[in-house]
Design an enzyme around this catalytic site. Sequence first.
Site, mmCIF file in Angstrom:
data_model
loop_
_atom_site.group_PDB
_atom_site.id
_atom_site.type_symbol
_atom_site.label_atom_id
_atom_site.label_comp_id
_atom_site.label_asym_id
_atom_site.label_seq_id
_atom_site.Cartn_x
_atom_site.Cartn_y
_atom_site.Cartn_z
ATOM 1 C CG ASN A 90 71.797 139.857 7.376
ATOM 2 O OD1 ASN A 90 71.358 139.450 8.439
ATOM 3 N ND2 ASN A 90 72.221 139.050 6.407
ATOM 4 N NE ARG A 124 77.216 138.384 5.347
ATOM 5 C CZ ARG A 124 77.809 137.385 5.994
ATOM 6 N NH1 ARG A 124 79.002 137.553 6.518
ATOM 7 N NH2 ARG A 124 77.201 136.219 6.120
ATOM 8 C CG ASP A 158 63.279 146.166 -5.898
ATOM 9 O OD1 ASP A 158 63.708 145.172 -5.286
ATOM 10 O OD2 ASP A 158 64.016 147.138 -6.222
ATOM 11 N NE ARG A 167 73.481 128.941 5.272
ATOM 12 C CZ ARG A 167 73.394 130.261 5.243
ATOM 13 N NH1 ARG A 167 73.608 130.973 6.331
ATOM 14 N NH2 ARG A 167 73.092 130.876 4.113
ATOM 15 N N GLY A 203 64.010 138.118 -2.145
ATOM 16 C CA GLY A 203 62.590 138.475 -2.287
ATOM 17 C C GLY A 203 61.934 137.636 -3.369
ATOM 18 C CG HIS A 251 71.465 135.711 10.958
ATOM 19 N ND1 HIS A 251 71.674 134.375 10.737
ATOM 20 C CD2 HIS A 251 71.482 136.288 9.728
ATOM 21 C CE1 HIS A 251 71.804 134.164 9.438
ATOM 22 N NE2 HIS A 251 71.694 135.314 8.808
ATOM 23 C CG ASN A 267 70.855 146.823 4.596
ATOM 24 O OD1 ASN A 267 70.847 147.421 3.514
ATOM 25 N ND2 ASN A 267 71.284 145.577 4.723
ATOM 26 N N GLY A 298 64.729 141.410 -5.059
ATOM 27 C CA GLY A 298 66.060 140.914 -5.433
ATOM 28 C C GLY A 298 66.127 139.404 -5.273
ATOM 29 N N GLY A 329 61.298 144.222 -1.668
ATOM 30 C CA GLY A 329 62.618 143.843 -2.174
ATOM 31 C C GLY A 329 62.395 142.670 -3.109
HETATM 32 O O1 TXD Z 1 68.663 134.717 6.757
HETATM 33 C C1 TXD Z 1 68.737 135.895 6.566
HETATM 34 N N1 TXD Z 1 68.229 136.754 7.430
HETATM 35 C C2 TXD Z 1 69.401 136.414 5.343
HETATM 36 C C3 TXD Z 1 69.442 137.824 5.132
HETATM 37 C C4 TXD Z 1 69.763 135.527 4.297
HETATM 38 C C5 TXD Z 1 70.134 136.024 3.072
HETATM 39 C C6 TXD Z 1 70.176 137.444 2.773
HETATM 40 N N2 TXD Z 1 70.008 138.260 3.939
HETATM 41 C C7 TXD Z 1 69.883 139.702 3.758
HETATM 42 O O2 TXD Z 1 68.706 140.006 3.026
HETATM 43 C C8 TXD Z 1 70.996 140.349 2.962
HETATM 44 O O3 TXD Z 1 72.130 140.536 3.770
HETATM 45 C C9 TXD Z 1 70.347 141.649 2.575
HETATM 46 O O4 TXD Z 1 70.428 142.575 3.645
HETATM 47 C C10 TXD Z 1 68.885 141.262 2.336
HETATM 48 C C11 TXD Z 1 68.501 141.127 0.873
HETATM 49 O O5 TXD Z 1 69.379 140.221 0.253
HETATM 50 P P1 TXD Z 1 69.216 139.911 -1.308
HETATM 51 O O6 TXD Z 1 70.205 138.861 -1.628
HETATM 52 O O7 TXD Z 1 67.794 139.699 -1.637
HETATM 53 O O8 TXD Z 1 69.703 141.296 -1.936
HETATM 54 P P2 TXD Z 1 69.395 141.864 -3.404
HETATM 55 O O9 TXD Z 1 69.328 140.774 -4.401
HETATM 56 O O10 TXD Z 1 70.343 142.983 -3.632
HETATM 57 O O11 TXD Z 1 67.924 142.439 -3.265
HETATM 58 C C12 TXD Z 1 67.605 143.510 -2.453
HETATM 59 C C13 TXD Z 1 66.543 144.299 -3.176
HETATM 60 C C14 TXD Z 1 67.037 144.949 -4.474
HETATM 61 O O12 TXD Z 1 66.245 144.509 -5.566
HETATM 62 C C15 TXD Z 1 66.882 146.442 -4.227
HETATM 63 O O13 TXD Z 1 66.509 147.171 -5.386
HETATM 64 C C16 TXD Z 1 65.771 146.442 -3.182
HETATM 65 O O14 TXD Z 1 66.106 145.367 -2.329
HETATM 66 N N3 TXD Z 1 65.668 147.686 -2.437
HETATM 67 C C17 TXD Z 1 64.498 148.228 -2.090
HETATM 68 N N4 TXD Z 1 63.244 147.811 -2.292
HETATM 69 C C18 TXD Z 1 62.254 148.600 -1.829
HETATM 70 N N5 TXD Z 1 62.479 149.738 -1.144
HETATM 71 C C19 TXD Z 1 63.715 150.181 -0.912
HETATM 72 N N6 TXD Z 1 63.926 151.319 -0.231
HETATM 73 C C20 TXD Z 1 64.809 149.404 -1.390
HETATM 74 N N7 TXD Z 1 66.147 149.532 -1.343
HETATM 75 C C21 TXD Z 1 66.678 148.481 -1.972
#
Ligand code: TXD
Length: 309
Positions: free
Chosen positions: A120, A82, A33, A151, A14, A175, A95, A11, A9
């Site tokens: 999440n 979210r 990704d 926090r 990541g 969480h 997810n 995003g 990931g």
């Molecule tokens: O403290 C914690 N645990 C958290 C968790 C704090 C912040 C964010 N939290 C969770 O992390 C959030 O609720 C999400 O479930 C994840 C990822 O959050 P993020 O903000 O990084 O989301 P993005 O920016 O949308 O990035 C997710 C990336 C995106 O680039 C997608 O293309 C990629 O995941 N993605 C994948 N990569 C590889 N393989 C697959 N199958 C895939 N599907 C989506």
Amino acid sequence: MNNKVSIIGAGMTGATTAHWLAEKEVADIVLVDVVEGLAQGKALDLLEAMPIAGIDISIVGSNDYQATEGSDVVVITAGLPRKPGMSRDDLLFANAEIVKQVALNTIKYSPNAIYVVLTNPLDVMTYLTMKVTGQSPQKVIGQAGILDSARMRTFVAQELKVSVENINCYVLGGHGDDMVPLTHISNVAGIPLDEILPSDKLEKIVDRTRKGGGEIVNLLKMGSAFYAPGLSVTQMVCAILQNKHLIVPAAAYLDGEYGLKGIYFGTPVQLGRSGVEKIIEYKLTEVEKNMLKVSAAGVAENIAKLNLP
Ligand code: TXD
């Protein structure tokens, strides 16, 4: 050979994890990704910052899991974040499908990797990763507690105008908005928070901590937090790679601790090169024990919804 950390990931969380982790110079980094070019572009940009930082590591982006081969640590951030109005649990089924694919695709290239999960709903996704990879629970850990505690530390520091370094906060449980901030164990230079802050102020801090993720989602409107989550993951990865025996709050598999069994749940753990070396149990008040039960029931309910074998 350098340590190798693969972050799945590329995003917001990541890429930010890659950024913080690169600055520590403890490992080569691979970003993966599904979106064509995203991991490659961010990895190259970050790599091109390394001469300025004076850091000698390799940073590679890919859409192909083969690039993750031989990873010491795999960080899972892939999945949907979210949007305002959504709870973390609303992300469950979408997810779960993503995390399952990621777990299967990474374990075949890195059978000895330690997993740090961020996606999440966190406790459930960490459980799922443990099940799908077949790794021992010691090698699969979820990140939530460092963030939730940080926090709370931020809010206490703002209220008391004391350095964040003097403030230790401990948040247990799932969480979610049912997490359990421990106000008599959390302290400022050793003085328990519930002795230092009037109860109305403390309650506000506890409430804001519980809803801390949502506060940021509501501000951003298009995603969730990433700076603090990324640094939280980085602290865990460094503790593992550097075999620090560092005690941090994290989601770990409970097998009777706190009277709970068979779920991932936020608890202090000791982290080292083998993953979770120890789970630390606090003495809790009856009120806290009851709050933990509520939080645990929510996690168990979501695990059951996935119908895992
Ligand atoms: O403290 C914690 N645990 C958290 C968790 C704090 C912040 C964010 N939290 C969770 O992390 C959030 O609720 C999400 O479930 C994840 C990822 O959050 P993020 O903000 O990084 O989301 P993005 O920016 O949308 O990035 C997710 C990336 C995106 O680039 C997608 O293309 C990629 O995941 N993605 C994948 N990569 C590889 N393989 C697959 N199958 C895939 N599907 C989506």
